[in-house]
Design a protein around this motif. Sequence first.
Motif, short mmCIF file in Angstrom:
data_model
loop_
_atom_site.label_atom_id
_atom_site.label_comp_id
_atom_site.label_asym_id
_atom_site.label_seq_id
_atom_site.Cartn_x
_atom_site.Cartn_y
_atom_site.Cartn_z
N LYS A 100 0.82 -1.28 -0.07
CA LYS A 100 -0.04 -0.07 -0.09
C LYS A 100 1.02 1.27 -0.08
O LYS A 100 2.02 1.27 0.55
N TYR A 101 0.44 2.31 -0.65
CA TYR A 101 1.14 3.52 -0.75
C TYR A 101 0.23 4.75 -0.78
O TYR A 101 -0.83 4.62 -1.69
N ASP A 102 0.37 5.69 0.03
CA ASP A 102 -0.79 6.73 -0.04
C ASP A 102 0.04 7.78 -1.15
O ASP A 102 1.11 8.45 -0.80
N ALA A 103 -0.46 7.88 -2.19
CA ALA A 103 -0.10 8.73 -3.30
C ALA A 103 -0.55 9.91 -3.37
O ALA A 103 -1.87 9.96 -3.57
N PHE A 104 0.12 11.12 -3.17
CA PHE A 104 -0.34 12.43 -3.53
C PHE A 104 -0.60 12.74 -4.96
O PHE A 104 -1.25 13.80 -5.15
N ASP A 105 0.37 12.39 -5.53
CA ASP A 105 0.42 12.55 -6.93
C ASP A 105 1.10 11.45 -7.86
O ASP A 105 1.74 10.49 -7.27
N ASP A 106 0.82 11.40 -9.04
CA ASP A 106 1.41 10.32 -10.04
C ASP A 106 2.87 10.09 -9.93
O ASP A 106 3.38 8.99 -10.13
N GLU A 107 3.65 11.36 -9.86
CA GLU A 107 5.06 11.40 -9.96
C GLU A 107 5.50 10.83 -8.65
O GLU A 107 6.57 9.86 -8.72
N SER A 108 4.95 11.06 -7.45
CA SER A 108 5.49 10.21 -6.30
C SER A 108 5.27 8.78 -6.48
O SER A 108 6.05 8.04 -5.85
N LEU A 109 4.22 8.38 -6.94
CA LEU A 109 3.65 7.09 -6.93
C LEU A 109 4.66 6.30 -7.87
O LEU A 109 5.17 5.29 -7.59
N LEU A 110 5.04 6.81 -9.18
CA LEU A 110 5.73 6.20 -9.88
C LEU A 110 7.23 6.19 -9.31
O LEU A 110 8.01 5.12 -9.62
N GLU A 111 7.79 7.18 -8.69
CA GLU A 111 9.11 7.09 -7.77
C GLU A 111 8.99 6.04 -7.00
O GLU A 111 10.47 5.15 -7.11
N PHE A 112 8.02 5.81 -6.24
CA PHE A 112 8.00 4.71 -5.36
C PHE A 112 8.25 3.41 -5.92
O PHE A 112 9.01 2.72 -5.45
N ILE A 113 7.40 3.34 -6.89
CA ILE A 113 7.40 2.03 -7.57
C ILE A 113 8.87 1.61 -8.27
O ILE A 113 9.38 0.51 -8.33
N ARG A 114 9.75 2.86 -8.93
CA ARG A 114 10.82 2.73 -9.56
C ARG A 114 11.84 2.27 -8.51
O ARG A 114 12.50 1.30 -8.80
N LYS A 115 11.94 3.04 -7.55
CA LYS A 115 12.75 2.82 -6.32
C LYS A 115 12.57 1.21 -5.77
O LYS A 115 13.61 0.44 -5.77
N LYS A 116 11.56 0.64 -5.47
CA LYS A 116 11.17 -0.53 -5.08
C LYS A 116 11.43 -1.81 -6.15
O LYS A 116 12.24 -2.76 -5.78
#
Length: 179
Positions: A100-116
């Motif tokens: 689960k990830y609380d995404a405030f915007d698409d960019e932070s979501l994609l950055e989280f996915i990329r890092k993981k």
Amino acid sequence: QEITDERNLIQRAENDLLTGVLNKKTMEEKIIKSLSGIKGNTRQIFFMIDLDNFKNVNDKLGHIVGDKAIVDTAKRLSDIFKNNAYVGRLGGDEFAVLVKYDAFDDESLLEFIRKKADHVCEVNRRTYSNGEIDVSITSSVGVAIAPDQATDFETLYKMADKALYKSKNGGKNCYHIYQ
């Protein structure tokens, strides 16, 4: 003693015996339940991870080393996804994670996915040896996002699986997010 015995039975029924992470059936049940409770900005990211070149570990180094590679992978995934996540073994050398990830915007979501996803690929780049033969493995990763791309387990699974095979066919040792 009865309570302890009952807890042990439940744990053995829910967890993969080799790795200790969730088994396929329990993983599916937990994801279905989790998807039914999505609220607000929360995204649930489904990662499918498959080890590249794993068959050669078993064939050239034996199943004991193959089992070690599977256990090592489960441990590394559990270390990467400590919070708000389910880690499971789907079978063989295939694993899944729902985080689960609380995404405030698409960019932070994609950055989280990329890092993981990059971290998963990095920790699964390793070599096993019997002293004479070395076999290197990597991992391919497929990613799908709920509720953006799917709200049910079956669809989310299929999307992540398609992304995983895009990684496999694209040279392995990489990740793809379902488009």
